[in-house]
Design a protein around this motif. Structure first.
Motif, PDB file in Angstrom:
ATOM      1  N   LYS A 171      -3.973   4.379   7.248  1.00  0.00           N
ATOM      2  CA  LYS A 171      -2.522   4.308   7.065  1.00  0.00           C
ATOM      3  C   LYS A 171      -1.861   5.607   6.610  1.00  0.00           C
ATOM      4  CE  LYS A 171      -1.283  -0.130   7.617  1.00  0.00           C
ATOM      5  NZ  LYS A 171      -0.225  -0.523   8.588  1.00  0.00           N
TER       6      LYS A 171
ATOM      7  N   GLU B 297       9.554  -0.414  11.596  1.00  0.00           N
ATOM      8  CA  GLU B 297       9.986  -0.894  10.277  1.00  0.00           C
ATOM      9  C   GLU B 297      11.292  -0.229   9.834  1.00  0.00           C
ATOM     10  OE1 GLU B 297       6.875  -1.201   7.435  1.00  0.00           O
ATOM     11  OE2 GLU B 297       5.361  -1.623   8.990  1.00  0.00           O
TER      12      GLU B 297
ATOM     13  N   ASP C  56       5.389   2.717  10.915  1.00  0.00           N
ATOM     14  CA  ASP C  56       4.173   2.716  10.101  1.00  0.00           C
ATOM     15  C   ASP C  56       2.999   2.813  11.071  1.00  0.00           C
ATOM     16  OD1 ASP C  56       1.987   2.136   8.509  1.00  0.00           O
ATOM     17  OD2 ASP C  56       2.540   0.040   8.180  1.00  0.00           O
TER      18      ASP C  56
ATOM     19  N   PHE D 267       0.885  -1.167   0.000  1.00  0.00           N
ATOM     20  CA  PHE D 267       0.000   0.000   0.000  1.00  0.00           C
ATOM     21  C   PHE D 267       0.920   1.214   0.000  1.00  0.00           C
ATOM     22  CE2 PHE D 267       0.721  -1.294   4.379  1.00  0.00           C
ATOM     23  CZ  PHE D 267       1.008  -0.118   5.032  1.00  0.00           C
TER      24      PHE D 267
HETATM   25 MN    MN Z   1       3.469  -1.870   8.316  1.00  0.00          MN
END
Ligand code: MN
Length: 227
Positions: free
Chosen positions: A130, A80, A109, A53
């Protein structure tokens, strides 16, 4: 001088360790990319194709502050490593992929998990969960020419001093060269692209006042205050 009819959006930039800044073009994020447990030997024969994404370039935020976003009561951390590209193209071979890497850094994230869950249930896109403002706190880019290419080593996240996430970069199901190659089959990659490489297990909620500390040996640590 272009004849813009409105003020031109600024190029978003993130700092480079040792000096200079990196202009961000696109931000890709890979979905679930760590096996729940250490991979003892070989690859996982059951792995599914990766999925990606996107966040917005200016969601990357090196300020060290994460303002708790509106419209959620379940905002999760996902620790991350990110990969920053100095060049790109299409149909990049796995063996050539690392030639396009400028460097690596630490990132989060951050995810409005409740909203993401609603979107998943309805089969809708994830952006609302997100790709919100300042959803990707990050540290500076460390040049591959200085730290090498990172494919192993612990990645950890503490919240208020308590360990929440613990993994090893060698647990990635899809390795960095594979991610670059796969993405380049579907998109044209270019200098300025950033890829968040997925999170180990242990994701969970944060609250205002929490202090997150993310670390990978060669990349130092990143401290982010939830405000
Ligand atoms: Mn992630």
């Amino acid at each position: 001088m272009s004849d813009y009819v409105i003020p031109a959006p600024q190029v978003h930039e993130i700092p480079v360790a040792g000096g200079g800044t990196f202009p961000v073009r696109r931000v890709y994020c890979i979905g679930r990319n760590y096996a729940a447990h250490a991979i003892e030997m070989g690859h996982d024969p059951n792995r599914e194709p990766p999925f990606f994404f996107q966040k917005n370039p200016n969601n990357l935020d090196p300020s060290g502050e994460f303002p708790y976003p509106p419209h959620s009561s379940d905002v999760h951390h996902e620790a991350e490593m990110y990969v920053a590209l100095k060049s790109g193209g299409t149909n990049i071979a796995v063996d050539d992929a690392l030639d396009h890497v400028f460097g690596y850094g630490l990132s989060l994230d951050m995810t409005r998990r409740d909203l993401q869950g609603q979107m998943k249930k309805m089969g809708r896109p994830w952006e609302i969960g997100k790709a919100f403002e300042r959803s990707a706190p990050c540290g500076p880019i460390h040049k591959a020419s200085e730290v090498g290419h990172l494919d192993q080593g612990p990645i950890t996240l503490t919240v208020n001093g308590e360990t929440r996430q613990e993994g090893d970069l060698n647990q990635m199901i899809w390795k960095v060269p594979e991610m670059i190659s796969y993405l380049s089959d579907y998109f044209e990659l270019a200098a300025g692209d950033v890829i968040l490489s997925g999170t180990p297990s242990g994701v969970g909620p944060v609250n205002q006042g929490d202090v997150m500390v993310l670390a990978v040996d060669k990349l130092g640590s990143l401290t982010v205050n939830v405000t």
